[in-house]
Design an enzyme around this catalytic site. Structure first.
Site, PDB file in Angstrom:
ATOM      1  N   GLY A  12     -34.030 -18.920 -21.879  1.00 39.22           N
ATOM      2  CA  GLY A  12     -34.358 -17.615 -21.025  1.00 39.22           C
ATOM      3  C   GLY A  12     -35.084 -18.292 -19.533  1.00 39.22           C
ATOM      4  O   GLY A  12     -35.210 -17.981 -18.722  1.00 39.22           O
ATOM      5  N   SER A  13     -33.887 -19.690 -19.379  1.00 43.23           N
ATOM      6  CA  SER A  13     -34.091 -19.785 -18.378  1.00 43.23           C
ATOM      7  C   SER A  13     -33.234 -19.571 -17.731  1.00 43.23           C
ATOM      8  O   SER A  13     -33.704 -19.213 -16.442  1.00 43.23           O
ATOM      9  CB  SER A  13     -33.562 -21.648 -18.063  1.00 43.23           C
ATOM     10  OG  SER A  13     -31.941 -21.698 -18.527  1.00 43.23           O
ATOM     11  N   ASN A  14     -31.949 -18.349 -17.921  1.00 40.39           N
ATOM     12  CA  ASN A  14     -31.126 -17.668 -17.104  1.00 40.39           C
ATOM     13  C   ASN A  14     -31.692 -16.762 -16.225  1.00 40.39           C
ATOM     14  O   ASN A  14     -31.909 -15.969 -15.135  1.00 40.39           O
ATOM     15  CB  ASN A  14     -29.960 -17.632 -17.494  1.00 40.39           C
ATOM     16  CG  ASN A  14     -28.062 -18.752 -16.730  1.00 40.39           C
ATOM     17  OD1 ASN A  14     -28.456 -19.222 -15.132  1.00 40.39           O
ATOM     18  ND2 ASN A  14     -28.215 -19.439 -17.963  1.00 40.39           N
ATOM     19  N   MET A  90     -25.923 -14.620 -27.781  1.00 39.16           N
ATOM     20  CA  MET A  90     -25.413 -15.174 -28.937  1.00 39.16           C
ATOM     21  C   MET A  90     -24.526 -14.309 -29.603  1.00 39.16           C
ATOM     22  O   MET A  90     -24.203 -14.450 -30.401  1.00 39.16           O
ATOM     23  CB  MET A  90     -26.288 -16.638 -29.836  1.00 39.16           C
ATOM     24  CG  MET A  90     -27.175 -17.178 -29.282  1.00 39.16           C
ATOM     25  SD  MET A  90     -25.815 -18.495 -27.507  1.00 39.16           S
ATOM     26  CE  MET A  90     -24.618 -18.824 -28.849  1.00 39.16           C
ATOM     27  N   LEU A  92     -22.166 -11.196 -30.162  1.00 41.17           N
ATOM     28  CA  LEU A  92     -20.290 -10.780 -29.737  1.00 41.17           C
ATOM     29  C   LEU A  92     -20.593  -9.422 -29.806  1.00 41.17           C
ATOM     30  O   LEU A  92     -20.818  -8.486 -30.410  1.00 41.17           O
ATOM     31  CB  LEU A  92     -19.336 -10.843 -30.229  1.00 41.17           C
ATOM     32  CG  LEU A  92     -18.668 -12.659 -29.785  1.00 41.17           C
ATOM     33  CD1 LEU A  92     -17.515 -12.548 -31.315  1.00 41.17           C
ATOM     34  CD2 LEU A  92     -18.377 -12.759 -28.959  1.00 41.17           C
ATOM     35  N   ASN A 107     -21.592 -11.586 -18.204  1.00 42.82           N
ATOM     36  CA  ASN A 107     -21.706 -12.867 -19.060  1.00 42.82           C
ATOM     37  C   ASN A 107     -21.827 -14.637 -18.449  1.00 42.82           C
ATOM     38  O   ASN A 107     -20.786 -14.335 -17.664  1.00 42.82           O
ATOM     39  CB  ASN A 107     -21.101 -13.239 -20.365  1.00 42.82           C
ATOM     40  CG  ASN A 107     -21.450 -14.056 -21.159  1.00 42.82           C
ATOM     41  OD1 ASN A 107     -22.901 -14.095 -21.474  1.00 42.82           O
ATOM     42  ND2 ASN A 107     -20.318 -14.715 -22.024  1.00 42.82           N
ATOM     43  N   HIS A 109     -21.209 -18.662 -18.300  1.00 42.75           N
ATOM     44  CA  HIS A 109     -20.523 -19.495 -19.780  1.00 42.75           C
ATOM     45  C   HIS A 109     -20.786 -21.033 -19.457  1.00 42.75           C
ATOM     46  O   HIS A 109     -20.105 -20.541 -18.093  1.00 42.75           O
ATOM     47  CB  HIS A 109     -19.200 -18.966 -19.616  1.00 42.75           C
ATOM     48  CG  HIS A 109     -18.798 -19.838 -21.472  1.00 42.75           C
ATOM     49  ND1 HIS A 109     -18.909 -19.848 -22.336  1.00 42.75           N
ATOM     50  CD2 HIS A 109     -17.855 -21.405 -21.060  1.00 42.75           C
ATOM     51  CE1 HIS A 109     -18.381 -20.588 -22.919  1.00 42.75           C
ATOM     52  NE2 HIS A 109     -17.955 -21.838 -22.369  1.00 42.75           N
ATOM     53  N   SER A 136     -18.757 -20.542 -15.332  1.00 37.74           N
ATOM     54  CA  SER A 136     -18.398 -19.097 -15.150  1.00 37.74           C
ATOM     55  C   SER A 136     -19.113 -17.820 -14.822  1.00 37.74           C
ATOM     56  O   SER A 136     -20.061 -17.780 -16.257  1.00 37.74           O
ATOM     57  CB  SER A 136     -16.972 -18.830 -15.441  1.00 37.74           C
ATOM     58  OG  SER A 136     -16.203 -20.455 -15.700  1.00 37.74           O
ATOM     59  N   ASP A 145     -14.912 -14.913 -23.665  1.00 38.66           N
ATOM     60  CA  ASP A 145     -15.031 -15.679 -23.411  1.00 38.66           C
ATOM     61  C   ASP A 145     -13.309 -15.426 -22.508  1.00 38.66           C
ATOM     62  O   ASP A 145     -12.860 -16.131 -21.610  1.00 38.66           O
ATOM     63  CB  ASP A 145     -15.228 -17.136 -23.523  1.00 38.66           C
ATOM     64  CG  ASP A 145     -16.598 -16.826 -23.824  1.00 38.66           C
ATOM     65  OD1 ASP A 145     -17.794 -16.500 -23.374  1.00 38.66           O
ATOM     66  OD2 ASP A 145     -17.364 -18.399 -24.043  1.00 38.66           O
TER      67      ASP A 145
END
Length: 203
Positions: A12-14, A90, A92, A107, A109, A136, A145
């Site tokens: 969960g860092s983002n 994680m 799709l 998203n 990446h 990105s 992606d």
């Protein structure tokens, strides 16, 4: 105020970086819900610490992935979410779900797409011997992606780097990139034109 749903599967860092951007006024939005496919992860611990609403959806509880995402869509719609943000999620998304939220789901990446898509992007870049990598943020489409890119930030690969040090540098850059992409999209300044995104000046 704009409403965000954040999708997570790990530490969960983002998510934390995004919430910090909201707290200090860089991003005028609210995390209305955090959605995860796992319960015992750092991201959910953070939600409980910060009293951020969260829901767990596990594939094993459904006959198929489509049914699970139908339930997620019902929740998203009930909360009138403006932007769906995948931050280390994680799974799709099924085509129906992707079509429903096209242009509202992004998203992040850890590579300069289209180079090194998929899993272990940092290792792919390091093993390939590139001198520059990065991260990105893109609109999610039906591919892996492959969606139109909103923002990219570069990260140098230094001579004494290891895979771990490169990964850490990319992650730090992600933290300063995701909220900027959210701000751009929520402001209406990211216009999808085919496979490209045109960034307009602030209104």
């Amino acid at each position: 105020m704009k409403r965000i749903a954040v999708f997570v599967s790990g530490r969960g860092s983002n998510l934390i970086a995004l919430n910090n951007a909201i707290k200090d006024g860089r991003l005028d939005a609210e995390i209305e819900i955090v959605i995860s496919n796992k319960r015992k992860i750092g991201a959910i611990d953070y939600c409980e610490l910060e009293n951020i609403p969260h829901e767990i959806f596990k594939k094993k509880d459904y006959e198929n992935r489509e049914q699970m995402f139908d339930d997620i869509a019902e929740l998203i719609d009930s909360l009138e979410i403006d932007l769906l943000v995948h931050a280390g999620f994680m799974l799709l998304t099924p085509d129906k779900f992707t079509e429903k939220y096209w242009g509202r789901m992004i998203n992040i990446h850890p590579s300069l797409l289209p180079s090194f898509p998929g899993l272990h992007a940092q290792k792919q870049a390091f093993d390939a011997g590139v001198k520059i990598t990065g991260c990105s943020v893109f609109f999610i489409d039906k591919g892996c992606d492959t969606g139109p890119i909103i923002i990219q930030k570069s990260v140098p690969v230094l001579e004494n780097d290891t895979e771990d040090t490169v990964s850490a540098r990319i992650l730090k850059t992600e933290h300063d990139t995701l909220w900027r992409a959210c701000k751009t999209v929520l402001s209406g300044n990211a216009k999808i034109e085919g496979k490209k995104v045109r960034i307009l000046e602030d209104k």
